[in-house]
Design an enzyme around this catalytic site. Sequence first.
Site, PDB file in Angstrom:
ATOM      1  CB  SER A 203      -4.401  -4.755 -13.628  1.00 23.57           C
ATOM      2  OG  SER A 203      -3.199  -5.456 -13.386  1.00 23.57           O
TER       3      SER A 203
ATOM      4  CE1 TYR B 114      -5.563  -5.099  -8.236  1.00 23.20           C
ATOM      5  CE2 TYR B 114      -3.808  -6.244  -9.396  1.00 23.20           C
ATOM      6  CZ  TYR B 114      -4.548  -5.090  -9.172  1.00 23.20           C
ATOM      7  OH  TYR B 114      -4.264  -3.935  -9.871  1.00 23.20           O
TER       8      TYR B 114
HETATM    9  P1  NAP Z   1      -2.076   4.022  -5.566  1.00 20.72           P
HETATM   10  O1  NAP Z   1      -0.955   4.998  -5.632  1.00 20.72           O
HETATM   11  O2  NAP Z   1      -2.236   3.204  -4.307  1.00 20.72           O
HETATM   12  O3  NAP Z   1      -3.438   4.784  -5.874  1.00 20.72           O
HETATM   13  C1  NAP Z   1      -4.700   4.202  -5.626  1.00 20.72           C
HETATM   14  C2  NAP Z   1      -5.735   5.299  -5.634  1.00 20.72           C
HETATM   15  O4  NAP Z   1      -7.038   4.705  -5.441  1.00 20.72           O
HETATM   16  C3  NAP Z   1      -5.535   6.306  -4.511  1.00 20.72           C
HETATM   17  O5  NAP Z   1      -5.708   7.605  -5.023  1.00 20.72           O
HETATM   18  C4  NAP Z   1      -6.629   5.963  -3.514  1.00 20.72           C
HETATM   19  O6  NAP Z   1      -7.084   7.151  -2.866  1.00 20.72           O
HETATM   20  C5  NAP Z   1      -7.716   5.444  -4.461  1.00 20.72           C
HETATM   21  N1  NAP Z   1      -8.700   4.645  -3.741  1.00 20.72           N
HETATM   22  C6  NAP Z   1      -8.536   3.455  -3.116  1.00 20.72           C
HETATM   23  N2  NAP Z   1      -9.670   3.099  -2.518  1.00 20.72           N
HETATM   24  C7  NAP Z   1     -10.577   4.090  -2.772  1.00 20.72           C
HETATM   25  C8  NAP Z   1     -11.929   4.309  -2.398  1.00 20.72           C
HETATM   26  N3  NAP Z   1     -12.595   3.439  -1.629  1.00 20.72           N
HETATM   27  N4  NAP Z   1     -12.550   5.432  -2.837  1.00 20.72           N
HETATM   28  C9  NAP Z   1     -11.890   6.329  -3.596  1.00 20.72           C
HETATM   29  N5  NAP Z   1     -10.607   6.185  -3.976  1.00 20.72           N
HETATM   30  C10 NAP Z   1      -9.966   5.076  -3.559  1.00 20.72           C
HETATM   31  O7  NAP Z   1      -1.945   2.950  -6.738  1.00 20.72           O
HETATM   32  P2  NAP Z   1      -1.976   3.091  -8.345  1.00 20.72           P
HETATM   33  O8  NAP Z   1      -0.970   2.147  -8.852  1.00 20.72           O
HETATM   34  O9  NAP Z   1      -1.934   4.502  -8.773  1.00 20.72           O
HETATM   35  O10 NAP Z   1      -3.399   2.458  -8.652  1.00 20.72           O
HETATM   36  C11 NAP Z   1      -4.370   3.041  -9.508  1.00 20.72           C
HETATM   37  C12 NAP Z   1      -5.095   1.945 -10.270  1.00 20.72           C
HETATM   38  O11 NAP Z   1      -4.174   1.286 -11.135  1.00 20.72           O
HETATM   39  C13 NAP Z   1      -5.726   0.860  -9.394  1.00 20.72           C
HETATM   40  O12 NAP Z   1      -6.992   0.528  -9.904  1.00 20.72           O
HETATM   41  C14 NAP Z   1      -4.757  -0.308  -9.564  1.00 20.72           C
HETATM   42  O13 NAP Z   1      -5.386  -1.544  -9.355  1.00 20.72           O
HETATM   43  C15 NAP Z   1      -4.317  -0.110 -10.991  1.00 20.72           C
HETATM   44  N6  NAP Z   1      -3.061  -0.756 -11.385  1.00 20.72           N
HETATM   45  C16 NAP Z   1      -1.903  -0.501 -10.714  1.00 20.72           C
HETATM   46  C17 NAP Z   1      -0.731  -1.148 -11.124  1.00 20.72           C
HETATM   47  C18 NAP Z   1       0.589  -0.936 -10.413  1.00 20.72           C
HETATM   48  O14 NAP Z   1       1.516  -1.748 -10.611  1.00 20.72           O
HETATM   49  N7  NAP Z   1       0.757   0.096  -9.636  1.00 20.72           N
HETATM   50  C19 NAP Z   1      -0.752  -2.014 -12.205  1.00 20.72           C
HETATM   51  C20 NAP Z   1      -1.954  -2.226 -12.879  1.00 20.72           C
HETATM   52  C21 NAP Z   1      -3.093  -1.584 -12.463  1.00 20.72           C
HETATM   53  P3  NAP Z   1      -7.479   7.283  -1.314  1.00 20.72           P
HETATM   54  O15 NAP Z   1      -6.706   6.232  -0.567  1.00 20.72           O
HETATM   55  O16 NAP Z   1      -7.073   8.695  -0.987  1.00 20.72           O
HETATM   56  O17 NAP Z   1      -8.959   7.077  -1.288  1.00 20.72           O
END
Ligand code: NAP
Length: 245
Positions: A132, A145
């Site tokens: 991120s 975070y």
């Molecule tokens: P999201 O829609 O909440 O997706 C998060 C994913 O992580 C879900 O598929 C969830 O699946 C999985 N997850 C969480 N805990 C887990 C565990 N213990 N074991 C296995 N899977 C797990 O959010 P997203 O934005 O797509 O996030 C994906 C990545 O991008 C994250 O690392 C986040 O920090 C990063 N990111 C997001 C943003 C943003 O603005 N959205 C910006 C920068 C970086 P389950 O709950 O089904 O396990």
Amino acid sequence: MSDRPTAVVTGASSGIGAATARALAKAGFHVVLGARRVDRCAEIAAEIDGTAVRLDVTDRESVAAFAAAVPDCRLLVNNAGGAKGLEPVAEADEDAWRWMFEANVMGTLRVTKALLPALLASGDGHIITVTSIAAVEVYDNGAGYTGAKHAQSVLHRTLRGELLGHPVRLTEVLPGMVETEFSLVRFEGDEERAAGVYQGLTPLTADDVADVIAFAATRPSNVNLDQIVLKPRAQASATRAHRNI
Ligand code: NAP
């Protein structure tokens, strides 16, 4: 078994991970989708002729069982993770911090360790880690975070050096604001607060990030895209965005 190269995507049940699974399938990979909500992974797997396997990256046994179900692996996308809460350090919730470090940092460590032998054996492996802009910036109320994302980034970048001379590429993808379930998870289901994060601007979509991941994954083997930072046009940094409100 499939004659397509295998790509593993963690956190493939929603957001960036789900979009990445679809993009990599389109690019010719057999995708193994891992997450705790395996039913959601199974729906996407059926759509893209992939495989869904339950995965909790915070649980050592779950990671071992997952890795055992993936004998071959060419590409690993460490995407599982997220944020919980937005409080000053003085009011930090230790359980939320533990969750963030377990999911983002220890989860990336566990899955990477478990799949590294297969990635090396493939002769042309690739690890893409979704950190991120929080991995390179700090902001008030975000230390849990940003701390976890900094640590995840350090783990990933250290491997870049440790694997020199081995056939594994390493790419870190650092997104800014992406509209997914991220803010809903961060604010524990508070939809109004989550929607406020994206108010008055056009955020990135999960597909925008997935496109970049698929691009990095489909370069020739001698081309290593080390770090890719992508943000919405309206976002200059973690703390500066232009909003039409
Ligand atoms: P999201 O829609 O909440 O997706 C998060 C994913 O992580 C879900 O598929 C969830 O699946 C999985 N997850 C969480 N805990 C887990 C565990 N213990 N074991 C296995 N899977 C797990 O959010 P997203 O934005 O797509 O996030 C994906 C990545 O991008 C994250 O690392 C986040 O920090 C990063 N990111 C997001 C943003 C943003 O603005 N959205 C910006 C920068 C970086 P389950 O709950 O089904 O396990």
